[in-house]
Design a protein around this motif. Structure first.
Motif, PDB file in Angstrom:
ATOM      1  N   ALA A   1      16.117  -5.742  12.634  1.00 52.97           N
ATOM      2  CA  ALA A   1      16.587  -6.365  11.533  1.00 52.97           C
ATOM      3  C   ALA A   1      16.928  -7.932  11.628  1.00 52.97           C
ATOM      4  O   ALA A   1      16.966  -8.418  10.748  1.00 52.97           O
ATOM      5  CB  ALA A   1      18.075  -5.768  11.475  1.00 52.97           C
ATOM      6  N   THR A   2      16.760  -8.418  12.835  1.00 48.74           N
ATOM      7  CA  THR A   2      17.114  -9.882  12.885  1.00 48.74           C
ATOM      8  C   THR A   2      15.890 -10.503  13.512  1.00 48.74           C
ATOM      9  O   THR A   2      15.933 -11.552  13.938  1.00 48.74           O
ATOM     10  CB  THR A   2      18.441 -10.042  13.686  1.00 48.74           C
TER      11      THR A   2
ATOM     12  N   ASN B   1      15.805  -6.093  18.009  1.00 46.89           N
ATOM     13  CA  ASN B   1      16.334  -5.792  16.770  1.00 46.89           C
ATOM     14  C   ASN B   1      15.631  -6.048  15.715  1.00 46.89           C
ATOM     15  O   ASN B   1      15.161  -7.324  15.170  1.00 46.89           O
ATOM     16  CB  ASN B   1      17.668  -6.683  16.828  1.00 46.89           C
TER      17      ASN B   1
END
Length: 126
Positions: free
Chosen positions: A105-106, A103
């Motif tokens: 985003a993280t 991911n």
């Protein structure tokens, strides 16, 4: 999984080093892998990460174009090729393994990585 990072050392600015991280106990292919670093007085930061199949990679802005992360799942080994090293690259480098999915985003959060190697010191001199 147990991780052991090695390959650090003293290198002059603009030089190169290749770090390796050997995994044992579990197949490396089941983990998203990352290289973090921590310089004196600074927080640990993600330098590079690579997805299980190596289809996805992440690089911190400070190392883009200079560092390359790769993995050889058959050898259970993670690599970080570091070129054009700068003084500010001096730090202890840690490899880490995570079981969460990729991911973007993280991925920079250290909480995504549950297993850590012991760290290897990279010192860049002028």
């Amino acid at each position: 999984v147990q991780l052991q990072a090695f390959g650090g050392g003293l290198v002059q600015a603009e030089g190169s080093l290749r770090l390796s991280c050997a995994a044992s106990g579990r197949f490396l292919s089941t983990y998203v892998m990352g290289w973090f670093r921590q310089a004196p007085g600074k927080e640990r930061e993600l330098v590079a990460a690579i997805s299980r199949s190596a289809h996805h990679t992440y690089y911190a802005d400070s190392v883009k174009g200079r560092f390359t992360v790769s993995r050889d799942n058959a050898k259970n080994t993670l690599y970080l090729q570091m070129n054009s090293l700068k003084l500010e690259d001096t730090a202890v480098y840690y490899c880490a393994a995570g079981t969460r999915g990729w991911n973007i985003a993280t991925i920079t959060s250290s909480g995504n990585f549950g297993s850590w190697g012991q760290g290897t010191l990279v010192t860049v001199s002028s």
